[in-house]
Design a protein around this motif. Structure first.
Motif, PDB file in Angstrom:
ATOM      1  N   ASN A   1     -25.080  49.374  72.900  1.00 46.88           N
ATOM      2  CA  ASN A   1     -24.631  49.620  74.264  1.00 46.88           C
ATOM      3  C   ASN A   1     -23.349  50.443  74.195  1.00 46.88           C
ATOM      4  O   ASN A   1     -22.353  50.001  73.625  1.00 46.88           O
ATOM      5  CB  ASN A   1     -24.387  48.292  74.980  1.00 46.88           C
ATOM      6  N   ALA A   2     -23.357  51.645  74.743  1.00 44.30           N
ATOM      7  CA  ALA A   2     -22.212  52.538  74.633  1.00 44.30           C
ATOM      8  C   ALA A   2     -21.011  52.062  75.432  1.00 44.30           C
ATOM      9  O   ALA A   2     -19.878  52.456  75.154  1.00 44.30           O
ATOM     10  CB  ALA A   2     -22.601  53.954  75.074  1.00 44.30           C
ATOM     11  N   LYS A   3     -21.230  51.218  76.432  1.00 46.41           N
ATOM     12  CA  LYS A   3     -20.132  50.764  77.281  1.00 46.41           C
ATOM     13  C   LYS A   3     -19.448  49.520  76.717  1.00 46.41           C
ATOM     14  O   LYS A   3     -18.231  49.397  76.780  1.00 46.41           O
ATOM     15  CB  LYS A   3     -20.655  50.492  78.692  1.00 46.41           C
ATOM     16  N   THR A   4     -20.233  48.604  76.172  1.00 45.96           N
ATOM     17  CA  THR A   4     -19.653  47.356  75.662  1.00 45.96           C
ATOM     18  C   THR A   4     -19.482  47.340  74.155  1.00 45.96           C
ATOM     19  O   THR A   4     -18.738  46.520  73.619  1.00 45.96           O
ATOM     20  CB  THR A   4     -20.546  46.162  76.037  1.00 45.96           C
ATOM     21  N   GLY A   5     -20.171  48.248  73.458  1.00 44.46           N
ATOM     22  CA  GLY A   5     -20.099  48.278  71.998  1.00 44.46           C
ATOM     23  C   GLY A   5     -21.050  47.301  71.321  1.00 44.46           C
ATOM     24  O   GLY A   5     -21.084  47.237  70.094  1.00 44.46           O
ATOM     25  N   GLU A   6     -21.824  46.542  72.108  1.00 34.85           N
ATOM     26  CA  GLU A   6     -22.747  45.563  71.533  1.00 34.85           C
ATOM     27  C   GLU A   6     -23.864  46.254  70.767  1.00 34.85           C
ATOM     28  O   GLU A   6     -24.566  47.107  71.301  1.00 34.85           O
ATOM     29  CB  GLU A   6     -23.340  44.699  72.642  1.00 34.85           C
TER      30      GLU A   6
END
Length: 304
Positions: free
Chosen positions: A293-298
């Motif tokens: 996930n590019a927004k959360t880094g997950e």
């Protein structure tokens, strides 16, 4: 015995370097891809004349991490092996703050160019942003009891380490000067500075579509959709079901649904607005998988 250091930038007084409590001095060298500390050479040389251990840091500007790593090393190449190399990961003037992948690409390029894994400086609350460097990089945490803690006495606190197994350095005050303690001796400091300097890893060679003529190997390129890709041969093991698609977009047609535990061998990656994708070479072209996930880094699995 632990070591105590100060860190300095262009506006720092030489008296900080001369402080008798400091066993070492860490000097700001560069920032982004356009700034070089005009006093870096002077501060480095003064620390050496005083017999202090030395280090050099790059302040992340949040641009292309590979380009920033190259800029850093190009400007301090003559000092590589003489001092610890450090990435300074902070929010101020950092366009990629919150990006959990940026630091990894920076440190990998530094290692490719020098054979040295840099230490990472980061505030305690943001260790998660550099967690994917925990397997290769020493951690230097910033945590202050007070901005007025103008003392070499440590606060009664133990900083957190997140994904890192060990706390290597702790910057415990930043008021009148930046003071840090390092849980190393001089020999270990020297080892971090010199690790494998004589044998840097060769530059990665990207895989290419053999149906097209290749004029010059590329490690970074932009495709016809405007996405920037970076060559990287790797393996990703998923921890959930993932869609293998014909394009690096959520709207692209699905080739297959890969179950959890799938091993995905890839030759390039790209960061989009929503996801980080990897490119899988196939007999009839390429498949694309969202792996983070590019927004959360997950991450949706682990990289090997």
């Amino acid at each position: 015995m632990p070591l105590y250091t100060v860190d300095v930038y262009s506006g720092s007084s030489d008296s900080i370097i001369r402080d008798p409590h400091a066993d070492g001095v860490i000097v700001k060298a560069t920032q982004g891809t356009g700034y070089v500390n005009p006093r870096c050479n002077h501060q480095w040389e003064l620390a050496g004349q005083l017999g202090k251990l030395r280090g050099l840091y790059h302040y992340a500007g949040g641009g292309n991490p590979v380009s920033e790593a190259q800029f850093f090393i190009n400007n301090i190449r003559n000092y590589v092996g003489q001092g610890v190399l450090i990435l300074d990961w902070e929010s101020y003037q950092n366009a990629s703050w919150g990006n959990a992948n940026w630091a990894r690409h920076f440190v990998e390029e530094v290692h490719r160019l020098t054979g040295v894994w840099p230490a990472i400086y980061v505030q305690e609350s943001a260790i998660w942003q550099v967690a994917n460097c925990a397997d290769v990089c020493p951690l230097w945490v910033a945590w202050y009891a007070s901005m007025n803690w103008n003392s070499w006495t440590l606060p009664n606190y133990t900083p957190k380490t997140g994904a890192f197994k060990f706390l290597t350095g702790w910057q415990f005050t930043g008021g009148d000067m930046d003071r840090s303690i390092w849980y190393l001796d001089a020999a270990a400091w020297d080892k971090f500075a010199k690790a494998n300097v004589a044998n840097p890893t060769p530059a990665p060679q990207p895989k290419v579509d053999q149906a097209k003529p290749v004029v010059k190997p590329q490690t970074t390129w932009t495709d016809n959709l405007g996405d920037t890709w970076h060559a990287e041969d790797g393996k990703f093991i998923s921890n959930t079901a993932l869609h293998l698609r014909w394009g690096a977009r959520p709207s692209a047609s699905t080739i297959a649904v890969l179950p959890a535990g799938s091993v995905i061998k890839y030759d390039a990656w790209s960061r989009g607005n929503e996801f980080v994708y990897v490119r899988q070479p196939r007999g009839n072209g390429y498949g694309y998988v969202a792996v983070r996930n590019a927004k959360t880094g997950e991450a949706y699995g682990k990289f090997e």
